[in-house]
Motif scaffolding. Structure first.
Motif, PDB file in Angstrom:
ATOM      1  N   LEU A   1       0.821  -1.217   0.000  1.00 50.79           N
ATOM      2  CA  LEU A   1       0.000   0.000   0.000  1.00 50.79           C
ATOM      3  C   LEU A   1       0.852   1.263   0.000  1.00 50.79           C
ATOM      4  CD1 LEU A   1      -2.982   0.917   0.111  1.00 50.79           C
ATOM      5  CD2 LEU A   1      -2.856   0.804   2.598  1.00 50.79           C
ATOM      6  N   TRP A   2       2.129   1.133   0.285  1.00 56.60           N
ATOM      7  CA  TRP A   2       2.990   2.301   0.497  1.00 56.60           C
ATOM      8  C   TRP A   2       2.957   3.281  -0.680  1.00 56.60           C
ATOM      9  CZ3 TRP A   2       5.310   5.170   3.916  1.00 56.60           C
ATOM     10  CH2 TRP A   2       6.378   6.002   3.557  1.00 56.60           C
ATOM     11  N   ASN A   3       3.149   2.789  -1.881  1.00 54.81           N
ATOM     12  CA  ASN A   3       3.233   3.705  -3.034  1.00 54.81           C
ATOM     13  C   ASN A   3       1.944   4.473  -3.268  1.00 54.81           C
ATOM     14  OD1 ASN A   3       5.889   3.103  -3.540  1.00 54.81           O
ATOM     15  ND2 ASN A   3       5.416   1.452  -4.994  1.00 54.81           N
ATOM     16  N   GLU A   4       0.818   3.878  -2.863  1.00 53.18           N
ATOM     17  CA  GLU A   4      -0.470   4.542  -3.082  1.00 53.18           C
ATOM     18  C   GLU A   4      -0.760   5.608  -2.030  1.00 53.18           C
ATOM     19  OE1 GLU A   4      -3.578   1.413  -3.807  1.00 53.18           O
ATOM     20  OE2 GLU A   4      -1.787   0.196  -4.109  1.00 53.18           O
ATOM     21  N   VAL A   5      -0.156   5.499  -0.848  1.00 46.89           N
ATOM     22  CA  VAL A   5      -0.553   6.405   0.251  1.00 46.89           C
ATOM     23  C   VAL A   5       0.599   7.221   0.828  1.00 46.89           C
ATOM     24  CG1 VAL A   5      -2.474   4.888   0.911  1.00 46.89           C
ATOM     25  CG2 VAL A   5      -0.276   4.674   2.112  1.00 46.89           C
ATOM     26  N   LYS A   6       1.813   7.036   0.347  1.00 48.94           N
ATOM     27  CA  LYS A   6       2.973   7.660   1.014  1.00 48.94           C
ATOM     28  C   LYS A   6       2.899   9.190   1.037  1.00 48.94           C
ATOM     29  CE  LYS A   6       6.139   7.626  -2.927  1.00 48.94           C
ATOM     30  NZ  LYS A   6       6.186   6.616  -3.961  1.00 48.94           N
ATOM     31  N   ASP A   7       2.161   9.792   0.096  1.00 51.17           N
ATOM     32  CA  ASP A   7       2.058  11.250   0.063  1.00 51.17           C
ATOM     33  C   ASP A   7       0.847  11.778   0.830  1.00 51.17           C
ATOM     34  OD1 ASP A   7       4.327  11.353  -1.575  1.00 51.17           O
ATOM     35  OD2 ASP A   7       3.102  10.991  -3.365  1.00 51.17           O
ATOM     36  N   ARG A   8       0.071  10.863   1.452  1.00 49.86           N
ATOM     37  CA  ARG A   8      -1.102  11.348   2.211  1.00 49.86           C
ATOM     38  C   ARG A   8      -1.269  10.592   3.524  1.00 49.86           C
ATOM     39  NH1 ARG A   8      -6.314   8.845  -0.926  1.00 49.86           N
ATOM     40  NH2 ARG A   8      -5.279   7.171  -2.031  1.00 49.86           N
ATOM     41  N   LEU A   9      -0.164  10.366   4.200  1.00 44.61           N
ATOM     42  CA  LEU A   9      -0.202   9.574   5.434  1.00 44.61           C
ATOM     43  C   LEU A   9      -1.010  10.252   6.543  1.00 44.61           C
ATOM     44  CD1 LEU A   9       3.504   8.316   5.552  1.00 44.61           C
ATOM     45  CD2 LEU A   9       1.473   7.004   4.918  1.00 44.61           C
ATOM     46  N   GLU A  10      -1.123  11.582   6.463  1.00 46.45           N
ATOM     47  CA  GLU A  10      -1.867  12.296   7.518  1.00 46.45           C
ATOM     48  C   GLU A  10      -3.355  12.406   7.220  1.00 46.45           C
ATOM     49  OE1 GLU A  10      -0.410  12.711  10.321  1.00 46.45           O
ATOM     50  OE2 GLU A  10       1.408  11.971   9.352  1.00 46.45           O
ATOM     51  N   LYS A  11      -3.767  11.939   6.042  1.00 46.16           N
ATOM     52  CA  LYS A  11      -5.196  11.963   5.695  1.00 46.16           C
ATOM     53  C   LYS A  11      -5.908  10.784   6.382  1.00 46.16           C
ATOM     54  CE  LYS A  11      -5.466  15.172   2.190  1.00 46.16           C
ATOM     55  NZ  LYS A  11      -4.162  15.358   1.665  1.00 46.16           N
ATOM     56  N   PRO A  12      -7.234  10.928   6.603  1.00 48.95           N
ATOM     57  CA  PRO A  12      -7.942   9.842   7.302  1.00 48.95           C
ATOM     58  C   PRO A  12      -7.994   8.545   6.503  1.00 48.95           C
ATOM     59  CG  PRO A  12      -9.483  11.593   6.675  1.00 48.95           C
ATOM     60  CD  PRO A  12      -8.107  12.097   6.360  1.00 48.95           C
ATOM     61  N   GLY A  13      -7.883   7.414   7.215  1.00 51.14           N
ATOM     62  CA  GLY A  13      -7.937   6.096   6.583  1.00 51.14           C
ATOM     63  C   GLY A  13      -9.266   5.839   5.904  1.00 51.14           C
ATOM     64  N   SER A  14     -10.314   6.523   6.384  1.00 51.03           N
ATOM     65  CA  SER A  14     -11.647   6.294   5.818  1.00 51.03           C
ATOM     66  C   SER A  14     -11.771   6.872   4.410  1.00 51.03           C
ATOM     67  CB  SER A  14     -12.712   6.911   6.728  1.00 51.03           C
ATOM     68  OG  SER A  14     -12.390   8.271   6.982  1.00 51.03           O
ATOM     69  N   GLY A  15     -10.785   7.681   3.970  1.00 52.17           N
ATOM     70  CA  GLY A  15     -10.839   8.257   2.629  1.00 52.17           C
ATOM     71  C   GLY A  15     -10.331   7.325   1.540  1.00 52.17           C
ATOM     72  N   LEU A  16      -9.832   6.164   1.933  1.00 52.69           N
ATOM     73  CA  LEU A  16      -9.303   5.213   0.953  1.00 52.69           C
ATOM     74  C   LEU A  16     -10.429   4.374   0.355  1.00 52.69           C
ATOM     75  CD1 LEU A  16      -6.248   3.906   3.032  1.00 52.69           C
ATOM     76  CD2 LEU A  16      -6.185   5.536   1.146  1.00 52.69           C
ATOM     77  N   SER A  17     -10.146   3.732  -0.777  1.00 52.35           N
ATOM     78  CA  SER A  17     -11.125   2.806  -1.366  1.00 52.35           C
ATOM     79  C   SER A  17     -11.250   1.569  -0.478  1.00 52.35           C
ATOM     80  CB  SER A  17     -10.671   2.377  -2.756  1.00 52.35           C
ATOM     81  OG  SER A  17      -9.561   1.489  -2.633  1.00 52.35           O
TER      82      SER A  17
END
Length: 259
Positions: free
Chosen positions: A135-151
């Motif tokens: 999952l790292w490459n998909e989220v590394k630039d938004r680690l501080e965003k809420p987890g609920s915003g992911l697919s």
């Protein structure tokens, strides 16, 4: 990492009702074991007994033995929280903590275990766990965003990252793909194949093709009728269960004649 699980004459109860009867099963280290069978035959109950989550239901209990590398998980003085740290769990519906950032979701387990890590060590753990969950490459630039915003598929991989961050020996997965689309399902299946290099994995699935694709061993549970306990009918290498099972009930189930 990756340890053997042994069930010996295991009976699992909800108060007076025996939900699962007489399970004897060896789950080998660093393999994937799939549990299949019709609904209500005790697969998920058995799975939850492995990491002592069954007993959080009032009146629920087990008889018999469940051992992790020879140590009785239900022995006197064994801390259930410690068991759950060694044996992680991923549920049917992705359940990231909705108000927490992606970063905080990954280290939530570590914080519960009150391990104080330095910021650089925590950063490393988050990256390692997210890489481990692909999952790292998909989220590394938004680690501080809420987890609920992911697919949905990303949320499930975030839950896997959270589970592996505490460095368990075993990962239990209760129908981890049933709420996901086919592409996300394949991503999780690929991930399971990678994770078994480090973890012993047990997966409950209703998807026969999935069991055939991801598992090394398959256990078939069945039930004789409503109100009867679920039983392990047969367990063997997955290719044997799907091509030459010993029991007729197994053959009927895997060939789609019932269930």
């Amino acid at each position: 990492m990756g340890k053997a699980i042994e069930a010996k004459d295991l009976n699992i109860y909800y108060s007076a009702f025996r939900a699962v009867e007489g399970v004897n099963m060896t789950i080998r280290p660093k393999t994937v074991t799939a549990l299949i069978g019709p609904s209500g035959c005790g697969k998920s109950t058995y799975l939850r007994a492995i990491n002592r989550m069954h007993e959080v239901i009032p009146g629920a209990r087990v008889e018999g033995k469940l051992e992790l590398d020879g140590k009785d998980l239900y022995g006197p003085g064994i801390d259930p929280v410690g068991v759950r740290r060694q044996i992680g769990m991923v549920f049917q519906r992705p359940n990231p903590f909705p108000t927490m950032s992606i970063y905080d979701n990954v280290i939530a387990g570590q914080r519960l275990n009150s391990k104080k890590l330095r910021k650089d060590a925590t950063d490393d753990l988050v990256e390692k766990s997210l890489r481990g969950a692909n999952l790292w490459n998909e989220v590394k630039d938004r680690l501080e965003k809420p987890g609920s915003g992911l697919s949905g598929g990303q949320q499930q991989r975030l839950c896997i990252a959270r589970a592996i961050a505490v460095q368990p020996d075993v990962l239990l997965m209760d129908e981890p793909c049933s709420a996901l689309d086919p592409i996300s399902t394949l991503a999780i299946e690929d991930l399971i194949n990678e994770l078994k290099m480090d973890f012993t994995i047990v997966i409950v699935t209703h998807n026969m093709q999935q069991a055939a694709r991801v598992s090394d061993y398959t256990g078939f549970f069945n039930i004789e009728g409503t109100g009867k306990p679920g039983k392990l009918v047969e367990m063997d290498e997955t290719k044997t269960i799907f091509s030459q099972p010993k029991e007729k009930a197994t053959e009927d189930y895997v060939s789609g004649r019932f269930g």
